[in-house]
Design a protein around this motif. Structure first.
Motif, short mmCIF file in Angstrom:
data_model
loop_
_atom_site.label_atom_id
_atom_site.label_comp_id
_atom_site.label_asym_id
_atom_site.label_seq_id
_atom_site.Cartn_x
_atom_site.Cartn_y
_atom_site.Cartn_z
N LEU A 14 3.85 8.82 -13.16
CA LEU A 14 5.17 9.40 -12.93
C LEU A 14 5.68 10.03 -14.22
CD1 LEU A 14 6.90 6.57 -10.87
CD2 LEU A 14 6.24 8.81 -10.01
N CYS A 15 6.25 11.22 -14.11
CA CYS A 15 6.93 11.79 -15.26
C CYS A 15 8.18 10.97 -15.52
CB CYS A 15 7.31 13.25 -14.98
SG CYS A 15 8.19 14.03 -16.35
N PRO A 16 8.40 10.46 -16.75
CA PRO A 16 9.51 9.54 -16.99
C PRO A 16 10.89 10.20 -17.07
CG PRO A 16 8.34 9.95 -19.02
CD PRO A 16 7.56 10.64 -17.94
N PHE A 38 8.72 9.53 -7.02
CA PHE A 38 10.14 9.61 -7.34
C PHE A 38 11.00 9.14 -6.18
CE2 PHE A 38 14.07 12.10 -6.91
CZ PHE A 38 14.78 11.62 -8.01
N ASP A 39 10.65 9.52 -4.96
CA ASP A 39 11.48 9.19 -3.80
C ASP A 39 11.54 7.68 -3.56
OD1 ASP A 39 12.18 11.81 -3.24
OD2 ASP A 39 10.39 12.15 -2.02
N THR A 40 10.41 6.98 -3.74
CA THR A 40 10.44 5.54 -3.52
C THR A 40 11.23 4.83 -4.61
OG1 THR A 40 8.27 5.36 -4.61
CG2 THR A 40 8.29 5.42 -2.21
N VAL A 41 11.14 5.30 -5.84
CA VAL A 41 11.92 4.70 -6.93
C VAL A 41 13.40 5.00 -6.73
CG1 VAL A 41 12.32 4.68 -9.41
CG2 VAL A 41 9.99 4.78 -8.54
N ARG A 42 13.71 6.21 -6.31
CA ARG A 42 15.11 6.58 -6.03
C ARG A 42 15.68 5.69 -4.94
NH1 ARG A 42 17.96 9.99 -2.54
NH2 ARG A 42 19.68 11.16 -3.53
N GLU A 43 14.90 5.43 -3.92
CA GLU A 43 15.35 4.55 -2.83
C GLU A 43 15.66 3.15 -3.35
OE1 GLU A 43 13.34 2.46 1.08
OE2 GLU A 43 12.72 4.52 0.57
N LEU A 44 14.79 2.62 -4.21
CA LEU A 44 15.05 1.31 -4.81
C LEU A 44 16.36 1.32 -5.61
CD1 LEU A 44 11.61 0.09 -6.25
CD2 LEU A 44 12.90 -0.91 -4.35
N SER A 63 0.82 -1.21 0.00
CA SER A 63 0.00 0.00 0.00
C SER A 63 0.86 1.26 0.00
CB SER A 63 -0.92 0.00 1.22
OG SER A 63 -0.15 -0.07 2.41
N ARG A 64 2.16 1.09 -0.16
CA ARG A 64 3.07 2.23 -0.10
C ARG A 64 2.94 3.09 -1.34
NH1 ARG A 64 9.66 1.84 0.43
NH2 ARG A 64 10.04 4.06 0.79
N LYS A 65 3.03 4.39 -1.16
CA LYS A 65 2.93 5.33 -2.28
C LYS A 65 4.12 5.15 -3.23
CE LYS A 65 2.65 10.28 -3.33
NZ LYS A 65 2.68 11.65 -2.75
N ILE A 66 3.85 5.19 -4.53
CA ILE A 66 4.91 5.10 -5.54
C ILE A 66 5.14 6.48 -6.12
CG2 ILE A 66 5.55 4.17 -7.79
CD1 ILE A 66 4.07 1.62 -7.07
#
Length: 244
Positions: A214-216, A105-111, A100-103
């Motif tokens: 998300l803006c790519p 830029f910050d979550t993708v950056r963390e990954l 249920s976590r928000k997706i």
């Protein structure tokens, strides 16, 4: 019932998935590469003339036993491939989507940071013919001189009159290095609009019109012809702030 199912399929399908499939197909097909680490520089000009993007066919030519070509690329003298742990990244991405976590830029950056998938590229989209051939020559020379590690250009496709040129650096989270690469591209004579995309977005299928909204791309660069000295004006698209 069949019509309803078709509508449901269309509703759950996003154009980004088609763009991702096209990109994956190009990556898997053979590339035409000039590798400055092992090929004499004396061969560079002939190579450029032989493999002009506007004249190399993406689909190949069965009549001449020419196979499909995914990309035309130049590896710089200090190029070191560093993809990171892509399969682990994609596994965690699947888990993130199921949570249920928000997706954003910050979550993708963390990954990306967790799995060492940090490379990114400045992109430019150009018309086929002289424009792309000339720009590619300038970019390829920039790579040969060691100012960028890798650049690639899409060959001609009967489905489009546009090409994309990608110029890479090793860390999208290092804004200073991203700006330095923009400056190197501009110094090579490129004045068209540029957009910067982290490779993590590519590996996760984040293209335009994606299901996560998300803006790519995360930076946009426009060359200011009126500014003295002339320079790029770069917008961070995550926070909509100009980069100084």
């Amino acid at each position: 019932m069949a019509d309803y199912e078709d509508e449901q399929t269309r509703a759950s399908h996003f154009p980004a998935e088609d763009y991702a499939a096209e990109s994956m197909a190009a990556d898997m097909d053979p590339w035409v590469v000039f590798d400055a680490r092992k090929t004499p520089r004396a061969e560079f000009e002939d190579w450029l003339d032989t493999y002009r993007p506007s004249r190399v066919l993406r689909q190949g030519n069965p009549n001449n036993n020419m196979q499909p070509i995914g990309w035309i690329a130049v590896y710089g003298p200090d190029f070191t491939p560093e993809a990171g742990r892509v399969s682990e990244l994609q596994d965690d991405w699947e888990q993130l989507q199921a949570s249920s976590r928000k997706i954003d830029f910050d979550t993708v950056r963390e990954l990306a940071l967790n799995h060492g998938v940090l490379s990114g590229k400045w992109l430019m989209h150009l018309d086929t013919g002289f424009k792309v051939d000339h720009a590619w020559r300038q970019v390829a020379a920039c790579v040969l001189e060691g100012r960028a590690g890798l650049a690639k250009v899409s060959p001609f496709s009967s489905d489009s009159d546009k090409h994309v040129i990608c110029v890479y650096n090793c860390n999208f989270t290092d804004e200073e290095k991203v700006m330095e690469l923009d400056a190197a591209i501009r110094a090579a004579g490129i004045k068209c609009q540029l957009s910067y995309k982290p490779d993590v977005y590519t590996y996760l299928g984040i293209y335009r019109n994606n299901r996560w909204h998300l803006c790519p791309t995360i930076y946009e660069s426009k060359f200011d012809l009126e500014c003295i000295p002339r320079r790029s004006r770069i917008i961070n698209k995550v926070n909509n702030m100009e980069v100084n």
